[in-house]
Enzyme design. Structure first.
Site, PDB file in Angstrom:
ATOM      1  CE1 TYR A   1      28.081  11.475 -64.492  1.00 20.35           C
ATOM      2  CE2 TYR A   1      27.550  10.736 -66.704  1.00 20.35           C
ATOM      3  CZ  TYR A   1      27.383  11.634 -65.669  1.00 20.35           C
ATOM      4  OH  TYR A   1      26.518  12.683 -65.808  1.00 20.35           O
TER       5      TYR A   1
ATOM      6  CE1 TYR B   1      22.931  14.016 -62.835  1.00 20.50           C
ATOM      7  CE2 TYR B   1      21.465  14.319 -64.717  1.00 20.50           C
ATOM      8  CZ  TYR B   1      22.726  14.363 -64.166  1.00 20.50           C
ATOM      9  OH  TYR B   1      23.795  14.762 -64.928  1.00 20.50           O
TER      10      TYR B   1
ATOM     11  CG  ASP C   1      15.000  18.536 -65.235  1.00 23.34           C
ATOM     12  OD1 ASP C   1      14.922  18.361 -66.467  1.00 23.34           O
ATOM     13  OD2 ASP C   1      16.033  18.306 -64.578  1.00 23.34           O
TER      14      ASP C   1
ATOM     15  CE  LYS D   1      19.592  13.137 -70.746  1.00 20.55           C
ATOM     16  NZ  LYS D   1      19.391  13.718 -69.425  1.00 20.55           N
TER      17      LYS D   1
HETATM   18  C1  LIG Z   1      20.272  14.617 -68.530  1.00 22.91           C
HETATM   19  C2  LIG Z   1      19.495  15.435 -67.575  1.00 22.91           C
HETATM   20  C3  LIG Z   1      19.901  16.738 -67.219  1.00 22.91           C
HETATM   21  C4  LIG Z   1      21.206  17.327 -67.673  1.00 22.91           C
HETATM   22  O1  LIG Z   1      21.265  17.529 -69.042  1.00 22.91           O
HETATM   23  P1  LIG Z   1      22.705  17.709 -69.755  1.00 22.91           P
HETATM   24  O2  LIG Z   1      22.350  18.044 -71.164  1.00 22.91           O
HETATM   25  O3  LIG Z   1      23.419  16.427 -69.611  1.00 22.91           O
HETATM   26  O4  LIG Z   1      23.383  18.828 -69.064  1.00 22.91           O
HETATM   27  C5  LIG Z   1      19.071  17.475 -66.405  1.00 22.91           C
HETATM   28  N1  LIG Z   1      17.911  16.963 -65.943  1.00 22.91           N
HETATM   29  C6  LIG Z   1      17.493  15.737 -66.254  1.00 22.91           C
HETATM   30  C7  LIG Z   1      16.178  15.250 -65.746  1.00 22.91           C
HETATM   31  C8  LIG Z   1      18.267  14.911 -67.065  1.00 22.91           C
HETATM   32  O5  LIG Z   1      17.867  13.663 -67.351  1.00 22.91           O
END
Ligand SMILES: *Cc1c(COP(=O)(O)O)cnc(C)c1O
Length: 423
Positions: free
Chosen positions: A9, A137, A240, A269
């Site tokens: 980024y 996202y 997600d 995460k």
């Molecule tokens: C960070 C994130 C992703 C992507 O995860 P990566 O491990 O960076 O590929 C997908 N969805 C959400 C909601 C996120 O915050």
């Protein structure tokens, strides 16, 4: 010589030199210069235990001594098996099957492929598109870019390259909205479903907290309404929880606020406490059983090399044990009380002409400004006070490690507020 490392980024012409991190302890990391910075972001929201947690470090060391890696194709091992059982135990009732992968983006790719194949196996081959939300996202891989906000989601330059999906407006009702307040948001969702249900395989959302799209928060009623709409229109519901999972919203999972079980849920995460990259895509029996059949099409054709990596699984198990034994949900409540008191209840901050909104949920807080220019220089300002902030766009936020002591939490909010009082 400048480093060959290409930073994420980053605008290569204007980027500031990246300080070199040499270590860390608790909520702080240390730079080569000796400078120590309190991490208000816990490294893109994953280092929930902070740095160098002795139990996590030891878990990795022990596992490294036994088995660093083996493929999950046709083989299994104790850490993967145990972690899958633990994830089934702690996630909403009914998510009984676990597919591992190596990052949040790939976990979401797996979820989308699963949804499309699920409908195909049930003789609904036309359902090949996703319904996503504005401000969403879901990651940076091609499949994920296509379900991020197409206008503000930082991937608009790739629009010609990406498959086309459907989008509904981002929910506008706040976290504490009542059922009636959420109605317009759900009506907007319904309108897209009514128009396109025959091609929609799944509704994707970051439940309660759209994170990278601007920390947009909404109500548990929205999740319940979305669950009902998905039933009505034969669409799978995908949560997600890559960012929201493991306590960030104040409950173990955002889904827990609404007592909703999605058909598919993605975790990453916080899964390993940030100590290794890993992800899990969980599915209900309804989804999983559609894949039990005789044709070659019944196999799920996905298998990241590092899925179920023993080191990652072992440290995830330890992370979860620490989370429960050290009452992290209690710690998150305490952090939440500080964030509310210091930011939400600060009338002067809220009345500042640059400030558009202040929001707090669980161990997350954001000061949204009207114009991104109002945040120019805030990271350097905070660094002078020993705090690492990394605002993006119009959002100055904190997602601290859960082990952050109260005085350090106040130091972070102090740096955030101080920016608006500096002259
Ligand atoms: C960070 C994130 C992703 C992507 O995860 P990566 O491990 O960076 O590929 C997908 N969805 C959400 C909601 C996120 O915050």
């Amino acid at each position: 010589m400048t480093s060959p490392v290409w930073h994420p980024y980053a605008h290569l012409k204007t980027q500031a030199p990246a300080p070199k991190v040499v270590g860390g302890e608790g909520p702080r990391f240390t730079l080569e210069s000796g400078e120590s910075l309190l991490d208000a972001t816990c490294s893109w929201w994953c280092m929930i235990h902070g740095y160098r947690h002795p139990r996590l470090v030891e878990a990795i060391q022990h596992q490294a001594d036994e088995l660093c890696h083996v493929m999950l194709g046709g083989l299994t091992h104790e850490p993967a098996d145990r972690l899958a059982r633990e994830l089934v135990r702690i996630t909403p009732e009914g998510l009984d099957h676990v597919f591992f992968s190596d990052s949040g983006s790939v976990g979401m790719e797996v979820a989308m492929k699963m949804a499309v194949q699920y409908h195909r196996l049930r003789e609904r081959p036309g359902k090949t598109r996703m319904l996503s939300l504005m401000k969403a996202y879901h990651g940076d891989t091609a499949g994920c870019m296509a379900v991020c906000d197409p206008e503000e989601g930082m991937h608009s330059l790739f629009s010609g390259f990406l498959p086309q999906h459907h989008f509904a407006p981002a929910p506008r009702a706040p976290f504490d909205a009542d059922e009636a307040d959420v109605r317009p948001d759900l009506d907007a969702l319904r309108a897209v479903l009514e128009a396109h249900q025959h091609e929609i395989a799944a509704l994707l959302m970051e439940p309660l907290l759209q994170a990278a799209g601007g920390l947009n928060m909404t109500s548990p009623h929205y999740l319940r309404g979305a669950r009902a709409l998905c039933e009505e229109f034969d669409v799978l519901l995908v949560f997600d929880e890559v960012a929201t999972g493991f306590g960030r919203t104040g409950r173990m999972f955002a889904a827990d606020h609404a007592d909703v079980t999605p058909d598919i849920m993605v975790l990453s995460k916080g899964l390993t406490g940030g100590y290794l990259g890993h992800a899990a895509t969980l599915a209900t029996d309804r989804v999983h059983s559609a894949f039990i059949g005789d044709s070659s099409e019944h196999a799920f054709m996905h298998g990241p090399t590092f899925m179920g990596n023993p080191l990652a699984c072992r440290v995830a198990l330890e992370s979860l044990a620490v989370f429960e034994e050290d009452d992290y949900l209690g710690r998150i409540r305490a952090l939440n009380a500080v964030l509310r008191e210091e930011l939400l209840e600060d009338a002067a901050l809220r009345a500042h002409p640059d400030v558009a909104d202040v929001r707090v949920l669980g161990a997350t807080a954001v000061i949204e400004v009207h114009d991104a220019a109002a945040l120019q220089g805030v990271a350097a300002f905070a660094r002078q006070q020993g705090v690492w902030l990394r605002p993006f766009g119009r959002w100055l936020y904190t997602m601290p490690a859960y082990i952050t002591p109260e005085d350090d939490m106040r130091r972070i909010t102090g740096a955030m507020k101080g920016w608006f009082r500096r002259d």
